[in-house]
Design an enzyme around this catalytic site. Sequence first.
Site, PDB file in Angstrom:
ATOM      1  N   GLU A 200       0.840  -1.206   0.000  1.00 28.12           N
ATOM      2  CA  GLU A 200       0.000   0.000   0.000  1.00 28.12           C
ATOM      3  C   GLU A 200       0.876   1.258   0.000  1.00 28.12           C
ATOM      4  O   GLU A 200       0.740   2.125   0.870  1.00 28.12           O
ATOM      5  CB  GLU A 200      -0.991  -0.025   1.178  1.00 28.12           C
ATOM      6  CG  GLU A 200      -1.986  -1.158   1.046  1.00 28.12           C
ATOM      7  CD  GLU A 200      -3.204  -1.076   1.969  1.00 28.12           C
ATOM      8  OE1 GLU A 200      -3.271  -0.200   2.842  1.00 28.12           O
ATOM      9  OE2 GLU A 200      -4.119  -1.907   1.786  1.00 28.12           O
ATOM     10  N   GLU A 324      -4.987  -8.756  -0.546  1.00 24.20           N
ATOM     11  CA  GLU A 324      -5.797  -8.438   0.647  1.00 24.20           C
ATOM     12  C   GLU A 324      -7.246  -8.304   0.210  1.00 24.20           C
ATOM     13  O   GLU A 324      -7.565  -7.469  -0.642  1.00 24.20           O
ATOM     14  CB  GLU A 324      -5.333  -7.145   1.321  1.00 24.20           C
ATOM     15  CG  GLU A 324      -4.024  -7.317   2.069  1.00 24.20           C
ATOM     16  CD  GLU A 324      -3.611  -6.097   2.878  1.00 24.20           C
ATOM     17  OE1 GLU A 324      -4.498  -5.374   3.370  1.00 24.20           O
ATOM     18  OE2 GLU A 324      -2.392  -5.874   3.010  1.00 24.20           O
TER      19      GLU A 324
HETATM   20  O1  AHR Z   1      -5.279  -6.146   6.750  1.00 25.48           O
HETATM   21  C1  AHR Z   1      -5.199  -5.009   7.546  1.00 25.48           C
HETATM   22  C2  AHR Z   1      -4.550  -3.832   6.837  1.00 25.48           C
HETATM   23  O2  AHR Z   1      -5.345  -3.433   5.765  1.00 25.48           O
HETATM   24  C3  AHR Z   1      -3.215  -4.092   6.207  1.00 25.48           C
HETATM   25  O3  AHR Z   1      -2.176  -3.970   7.100  1.00 25.48           O
HETATM   26  C4  AHR Z   1      -3.130  -3.034   5.159  1.00 25.48           C
HETATM   27  O4  AHR Z   1      -2.311  -3.395   4.082  1.00 25.48           O
HETATM   28  C5  AHR Z   1      -4.567  -2.790   4.783  1.00 25.48           C
HETATM   29  O5  AHR Z   1      -4.880  -1.455   4.732  1.00 25.48           O
END
Ligand code: AHR
Length: 521
Positions: A200, A324
């Site tokens: 991110e 994710e």
């Molecule tokens: O999964 C939780 C968080 O969500 C992670 O650390 C991040 O990459 C995302 O924003």
Amino acid sequence: MTNSRVKLICSFTIMLFFLSTHYAWAQQRDRITVDGGQGHVRISKYIYGQFAENLGRSNYGGIWVGPNSKIPNYDGIRKDVVGALRKLNVPDVRWPGGCFADTYHWKDGVGPRSQRPKRVDMWGNVVDNNAFGTQEFLRFCKLIGAQPFIAGNLGSGSPKEMKRWLEYLTYPDSTKLAKMRAKDGHPKPYHINFWGVGNESWGCGGHMSPQYYSDLYRRYSTFLHDYSGNHQLKLIASGTHDEDYHWTQVLMKRLGQSMAGISLHYYTVAGPNWAHKGPSTNFSEKLYFDGLKKALHMNDIIKHNAAIMNQYDPHKHVALVVDEWGIWTAPLPHSNPGFLYQQNSLRDALIASSTLDIFNKHAGRVRMANIAQMVDVLQAMLLTKGKQMVKTPTYYVFKMYKPHMGATYLPMHIQSAKYSYQGQSIPAISATASRDSTGKVHLTLSNLNPHKTQQVTIKLRGVQLHKITHGTVLTAGSFDAVNTFADPNRVTPKSFSHASLQNGTLTVNMPSKSIVALQLQ
Ligand code: AHR
């Protein structure tokens, strides 16, 4: 009999006939055609990957309890968690983050545990003693039979640091770092295939622009060499999120095939916004419906990103890695809000099944995905509390979908009835069909309608299938049903027999809010 009586009987008979045919038609509104003879795309097993960030109780408590714990463990790693995860054939685990990755300095987590520094963790402001470091994570991967997917620190670390971690892990000979690894208990180089270059980077990983990130990607990746342990390292660039297609456009244009994969993060927030995500238990039909609708939006996001990727990479060398995804709800009351600890309901199982269907459908481009997260965080497979452990409904979805891993995706056309709520609607049925290497066909179907049984008719073209050899269903009395430590078997798979196969047509009576898995031969 009078004329009017005859007329009455006639119209009654016509009405009955109309109603019965209409009813039969209505019952058949869910029709699926599967091209069993076709299919040339393999569903990558890595679509079924997991994510175990150093966050909350995921690593500390959920996986690692330490060798002196009363909880049965393999050198500090929980036996019950390992046993449950082994049954999922987890293909890979992404670690140590997430946002945590861009704060992590790997040397804090190697060498004798007693000498490792304590640091304040970015999640929940707790002290982390670094006991679960590189060697412990890799031991965990070995125990569950998964490949490691290491997320390197680009945000606050240096290219030198990232390169040295890779050397420590995978260089075969007696360099200082290889010797360090041997001293830490692993003389042979590790096999590391997947490497994330930041996380991110548009947000918690450094708030960069895509131009700046792509320059940094070039710089860092220059020093990530192929040693014998990694052989051919697959570098995964920190990609986009939600509807930010510009990030994908810039990275594809500037980095092209120097990336093996580009990531995508998309979370389902059932509530109206991030400040009001909605609870994970005792929620309304609105949060059920909105959760599913927003989860299905993954399809559009993938389609848009894939279209951009096709412009620069028509032969699909670069994978879209959804590393994710999952539902993110409000944390459970009385838990540390930074720990992202939530329950997991039948709704979440349906979110998992329909999202996995989307990934399977786009398997040509989506070749890896990692649900967030594995244990005790967000949409977890497992929840733990002291020595107790419970399998969530999402765990069972991953179990039911196992046959699709590595199988050939069978193209299908779905004509589905709608599930409508307050003037909005979504398709009631979501599905995947695949053929494994032995020729068996596997079908998974989800009925998202929480009120109605759906009769689904599936025409199987181009394959000779004679019998249903296995059937399983996952459902419960209510869409917000969860498994708890006190009642761990409320949502568990049961044997399913409401399906029949005749002359190449399969008829399945899907209970409301259910997931059905069938094996055909
Ligand atoms: O999964 C939780 C968080 O969500 C992670 O650390 C991040 O990459 C995302 O924003």
